[in-house]
Design a protein around this motif. Structure first.
Motif, short mmCIF file in Angstrom:
data_model
loop_
_atom_site.label_atom_id
_atom_site.label_comp_id
_atom_site.label_asym_id
_atom_site.label_seq_id
_atom_site.Cartn_x
_atom_site.Cartn_y
_atom_site.Cartn_z
N MET A 84 -9.39 -12.38 1.64
CA MET A 84 -8.74 -11.24 2.28
C MET A 84 -9.23 -11.12 3.72
O MET A 84 -10.40 -11.39 4.01
CB MET A 84 -9.03 -9.95 1.51
N THR A 100 -3.31 -2.56 6.07
CA THR A 100 -2.80 -1.75 4.96
C THR A 100 -3.57 -0.44 4.83
O THR A 100 -3.05 0.56 4.32
CB THR A 100 -2.89 -2.52 3.64
N ALA A 121 -12.96 -2.65 -2.69
CA ALA A 121 -12.07 -1.96 -3.62
C ALA A 121 -10.59 -2.19 -3.31
O ALA A 121 -9.73 -1.82 -4.12
CB ALA A 121 -12.38 -0.46 -3.61
N GLN A 122 -10.30 -2.83 -2.18
CA GLN A 122 -8.91 -3.07 -1.79
C GLN A 122 -8.37 -4.34 -2.44
O GLN A 122 -9.07 -5.35 -2.52
CB GLN A 122 -8.78 -3.16 -0.27
N GLU A 123 -7.13 -4.28 -2.85
CA GLU A 123 -6.50 -5.44 -3.49
C GLU A 123 -5.73 -6.29 -2.50
O GLU A 123 -5.55 -7.49 -2.71
CB GLU A 123 -5.58 -4.97 -4.62
N THR A 124 -5.24 -5.67 -1.44
CA THR A 124 -4.47 -6.42 -0.43
C THR A 124 -5.00 -6.09 0.95
O THR A 124 -5.66 -5.07 1.17
CB THR A 124 -2.98 -6.07 -0.51
N TYR A 134 -15.18 -13.05 3.42
CA TYR A 134 -13.94 -12.51 3.97
C TYR A 134 -13.55 -13.27 5.24
O TYR A 134 -14.41 -13.84 5.93
CB TYR A 134 -14.09 -11.03 4.32
#
Length: 398
Positions: free
Chosen positions: A1, A28, A60-63, A90
């Motif tokens: 990500m 996002t 905790a973010q998925e996208t 990352y």
């Protein structure tokens, strides 16, 4: 990500670069201080300041991409410093922002390549010491150290006349920039998150790279003075650091005080002396060398020491028979204090060794120095032996 570290400048979105603004729009979600997130009211945001909290929010973010908004520039007293080690794995992109230093100096129409930067925001800093030891100093203020507090401290150190500029709410409609002397600004109130630029035309700077000022440079009288050769070694034994507090007890002419003041440009030296003639010479030498970090304390030790700040180092040139009481008081204020004593009599060195043992100090280091100088007699040069001196040094066990 992907994670974007975005320097948002002064907080006003107008101070962001085009690339940084676009990077924020592409994310996002944005993570950062609440006041910074207010610039994107329609964007999902997570308020967080500590690096660990930001890293947890990212995880905790998925996208993505996920954006972390940081005030000022990401390389200037920024939270990015503590965040980098937590972002392994990352894809990290960094977008520099406009620092408060660059912005403030631009508003003052002055260059900043020769400015010494430091931060007193959310950290312990000897702010007045930084200013007294540099020609031009920029400070981030806030928390327990406000701009007016720094100006008050400058006044206490005899630097109330230096030029100071303070900026608050930079880049916002309520921006205010005030310039005046430290004394003038000390009576004002400033926003908690302000910046300060101080210009000191006479900073404390050692005239050479090592101690050993020539004896002839000092104002002299009938008062004893620690001579150049002994003084040089004694100052080396003190192992002074730039921000140390030094007590010079029984300062006499002040030769050790002057050498010490040059060695602690961001610190303070307290010269304690009970004889009026010596106090006058101390004042003359302080003025001659222009040492604003040297404070003269007329009075007799140990009583004169009671209200002084805790010392990092103590030099004992004369104790008037109160050696144990003086050392004991210094240890009470700082159990790890380092002591250096000069002794010219057998009785004095015996008392020094007894104090080291009685007061449970560490093992003393003892050096005896006997310097011989030349003096001219007609066409000849004769050897002129100086009194031998013992130098005793050591530290508390605290």
């Amino acid at each position: 990500m992907k994670v974007n570290l975005i320097g948002v400048g002064l907080g006003n979105p107008d101070t962001m670069t085009v690339a940084a603004r676009q990077a924020a729009e592409d994310c996002t979600v944005l993570i950062g201080a609440k006041r910074l997130l207010e610039g994107w009211p329609g964007k999902p945001g997570i308020a967080a300041i500590a690096a660990a909290d930001i890293a947890a929010a990212i995880a905790a973010q998925e996208t993505g991409p996920v954006g972390v908004v940081l005030s000022g520039d990401v390389g200037f007293y920024s939270g990015a410093k503590n965040l980098y080690p937590l972002l392994a794995g990352y894809e990290v992109a960094v977008f520099p922002g406009l620092s408060s230093l660059a912005y403030f100096c631009a508003r003052l129409h002055t260059p900043w390549e020769d400015v010494h930067p430091a931060s007193a925001h959310g950290r312990a800093l000897n702010a007045a010491g930084e200013i007294q030891s540099h020609k031009r100093t920029f400070l981030l203020t806030g928390g327990k150290t406000k701009a007016e507090d720094i100006c008050k401290e400058l006044c206490q150190r005899g630097l109330g006349g230096i030029r100071v500029s303070v900026g608050e709410k930079l880049s916002y409609p309520a921006e205010r920039i005030v310039t005046g002397t430290a004394a003038e600004l000390s009576a004002m109130r400033f926003d908690d998150l302000s910046v300060l630029l101080a210009e000191n035309p006479a900073p404390i700077v050692r005239p050479c790279n090592a101690p050993g000022l020539h004896d002839g440079l000092f104002a002299r009288g009938e008062v004893p003075m620690t001579k150049e050769e002994v003084r040089t070694l004694a100052v080396c034994k003190l192992r002074l650091k730039p921000d140390h507090v030094l007590w010079d007890v029984g300062a006499g002419t002040g030769s050790v005080s002057v050498e010490g003041a040059y060695a602690v440009p961001a610190g303070r030296v307290f010269a304690i002396e009970r004889k009026d003639e010596a106090v006058a010479l101390l004042r003359a030498n302080k003025a001659k060398f222009g040492l604003t970090n040297l404070e003269i304390i007329p009075g007799e030790a140990p009583a004169a020491l009671a209200e002084l700040p805790a010392p990092d180092r103590v030099f004992l040139g004369g104790t008037a028979g109160r050696m144990e009481d003086i050392i004991g008081l210094a240890l009470d204020k700082n159990p790890a204090v380092r002591l250096v004593l000069t002794c010219v009599t057998v009785e004095t060195i015996a008392e020094a060794l007894r104090c080291f043992q009685t007061l449970a100090l560490g093992e003393p280091d003892i050096v005896q120095i006997a310097a011989t100088r030349t003096r001219k007699a007609g066409p000849y040069h004769l050897m002129d032996a100086q009194n031998p001196v013992w130098i005793v040094s050591g530290e508390g066990k605290g």
